[in-house]
Design an enzyme around this catalytic site. Sequence first.
Site, short mmCIF file in Angstrom:
data_model
loop_
_atom_site.label_atom_id
_atom_site.label_comp_id
_atom_site.label_asym_id
_atom_site.label_seq_id
_atom_site.Cartn_x
_atom_site.Cartn_y
_atom_site.Cartn_z
N SER A 12 0.83 -1.22 0.00
CA SER A 12 0.00 0.00 0.00
C SER A 12 0.86 1.27 0.00
CB SER A 12 -0.99 0.00 1.17
OG SER A 12 -0.35 0.21 2.40
N ARG A 63 22.35 -13.21 3.31
CA ARG A 63 21.94 -11.81 3.15
C ARG A 63 22.79 -11.11 2.08
NH1 ARG A 63 18.89 -9.60 6.41
NH2 ARG A 63 19.45 -10.86 8.20
N MET A 65 10.72 -6.77 4.23
CA MET A 65 10.97 -7.43 5.51
C MET A 65 12.37 -8.04 5.56
SD MET A 65 8.20 -6.65 6.92
CE MET A 65 8.15 -7.61 8.43
N LEU A 71 19.11 -4.75 5.60
CA LEU A 71 20.06 -4.59 4.50
C LEU A 71 21.49 -4.80 5.02
CD1 LEU A 71 18.74 -1.53 2.46
CD2 LEU A 71 17.94 -3.89 2.50
N ASN A 103 13.15 4.44 4.33
CA ASN A 103 12.24 3.44 4.89
C ASN A 103 11.11 4.14 5.61
OD1 ASN A 103 11.34 0.81 5.69
ND2 ASN A 103 12.19 1.20 7.73
N HIS A 121 8.43 3.53 8.84
CA HIS A 121 8.22 2.67 10.01
C HIS A 121 6.98 3.16 10.76
CE1 HIS A 121 9.33 -0.14 13.12
NE2 HIS A 121 9.01 0.79 14.00
N GLU A 149 23.04 1.33 8.99
CA GLU A 149 23.27 -0.08 9.27
C GLU A 149 22.53 -0.60 10.50
OE1 GLU A 149 27.44 -0.98 8.90
OE2 GLU A 149 27.45 -0.04 6.91
#
Length: 200
Positions: free
Chosen positions: A13, A65, A90, A93, A107, A109, A142
Site C-alpha cells: 500500500s 543476506r 521485511m 540490509l 524506509n 516505520h 546499518e
Amino acid sequence: MKKLAILLSGRGSNFQAIADAVAAGRIHNAEIGIVISNRPEARGLEIARERGLPAVCIPSQGLSREAHDRMVVDQLRKLEVDLVCLAGYMRLLSPLFISAFPHAILNIHPSLLPSFPGLNAQRQALEHGVKITGCTVHFVNEALDAGPIILQAAVPVKDDDTEETLSQRILREEHRIYPEAVDIVLSGRYRIDGRRVIFD
Ligand code: GRF
C-alpha cells in the site's frame, strides 16, 4: 528524470501511495524504474504489473543476506536507480547494500522512532500504553530503524483501539508522509547535520 526503485515483501500500500504521487506529479520529475520483491507471492508485485510498472521477484529464501543483496544491488545499478524506497521490505540490509546507495535509501516505520523499532510497532505501542504514536520516514543506515529522520506524523491512540484499528489510522498518515519525503529527498532541498535532516 529521477529513477525510483521500490523494495517490498507484501501488501504494497505504501508503494501504491508513492506510485499515485508520481503519477499525479506530487513527486516531481520522477518515475518508478523497478519494483522488487523478495517474496514471489507479494501482492505488491501484482499491483505493479497491473499498473504496467516493471516488477521482478528476487527470492531471498535459501540465500545469505550478502548474496541476495548483491543480486538486488546489481539490478539497481544496471537501471541507474537514484533512490531506493523500502516499503514493507521485511529484510535487514547488509553493509554492502547500504554503502552502494549512500543517503539514497529510505524506509517507513509505523511508530514515532526511536520508540518501538522492529516488528509489530503498533502492538508495541498499545502494550506500552502510549497515548500518541505515529510513523516515521528515515534514511536507512546499518542499524535497525535508526537512520536520520526525514518526516514524522503523530497519531493518537484511542482507548478502544485494537492493533488493526490503530494500524489503519497510522497507515493513512504513512501514505501521506512517505510520498512527501520522497519528493523532498529527490529535490535535494535538505542537508544532513549529524542526525538532523534540515530542510532548505
Ligand atoms: C507498513 O506499516 C510500513 O510502515 C511497514 O510495513 C508496512 C507495509 O505495508 N514498514 P504496505 O506493504 O506498504 O501496505
